[in-house]
Design a protein around this motif. Sequence first.
Motif, PDB file in Angstrom:
ATOM      1  N   ILE A 167     -17.350  38.423  53.172  1.00  0.00           N
ATOM      2  CA  ILE A 167     -15.997  38.399  52.635  1.00  0.00           C
ATOM      3  C   ILE A 167     -15.752  36.997  52.099  1.00  0.00           C
ATOM      4  N   THR A 168     -15.520  36.871  50.807  1.00  0.00           N
ATOM      5  CA  THR A 168     -15.203  35.574  50.214  1.00  0.00           C
ATOM      6  C   THR A 168     -13.798  35.641  49.628  1.00  0.00           C
ATOM      7  N   GLU A 207     -11.187  43.820  60.989  1.00  0.00           N
ATOM      8  CA  GLU A 207     -11.461  45.259  60.984  1.00  0.00           C
ATOM      9  C   GLU A 207     -12.932  45.594  60.724  1.00  0.00           C
ATOM     10  N   ILE A 208     -13.692  44.631  60.229  1.00  0.00           N
ATOM     11  CA  ILE A 208     -15.079  44.891  59.838  1.00  0.00           C
ATOM     12  C   ILE A 208     -16.022  44.137  60.774  1.00  0.00           C
ATOM     13  N   PRO A 209     -16.825  44.849  61.540  1.00  0.00           N
ATOM     14  CA  PRO A 209     -17.788  44.166  62.406  1.00  0.00           C
ATOM     15  C   PRO A 209     -18.925  43.545  61.588  1.00  0.00           C
ATOM     16  N   ALA A 210     -19.610  42.588  62.184  1.00  0.00           N
ATOM     17  CA  ALA A 210     -20.785  41.936  61.572  1.00  0.00           C
ATOM     18  C   ALA A 210     -20.454  41.354  60.210  1.00  0.00           C
ATOM     19  N   ASP A 234     -25.380  43.182  53.019  1.00  0.00           N
ATOM     20  CA  ASP A 234     -25.445  44.542  52.514  1.00  0.00           C
ATOM     21  C   ASP A 234     -24.267  44.870  51.605  1.00  0.00           C
ATOM     22  N   LEU A 235     -23.137  44.207  51.840  1.00  0.00           N
ATOM     23  CA  LEU A 235     -21.919  44.463  51.088  1.00  0.00           C
ATOM     24  C   LEU A 235     -21.170  43.151  50.928  1.00  0.00           C
TER      25      LEU A 235
END
Length: 78
Positions: A5-6, A24-27, A74-75
Motif C-alpha cells: 500500500i503506497t 483490514e489487509i493482512p501481510a 502480489d498486489l
Amino acid sequence: MKVLITYYSWSGNTKRLADEIAREIPANTEIEIKVPAGTFSEDMYGTFDISKKQIAENNYPEINKMDFDPNDYDLTET
C-alpha cells in the motif's frame, strides 16, 4: 498474499485512509511517498495551483528514494 500500500498525503487525510485499509489487509506493507521539502505550499490552495501547473506541463516533482521492490508483492494499491 503480500500487499503493498503506497500513498502520498499532504494534509494527513489520505494517510488515515491508508491506515484503515492496512488494518483490514493482512501481510501488508504500507509506505508513504514523500517529496523533497519545499515542493508544495503550506497552503492548500497554493498546493492546488502548483499541482495544476505540474500536470499541465507534465513536470512532476521528484519523489524521495524508497527502498522496496514492487515485484516482491502480489498486489499493489496506490
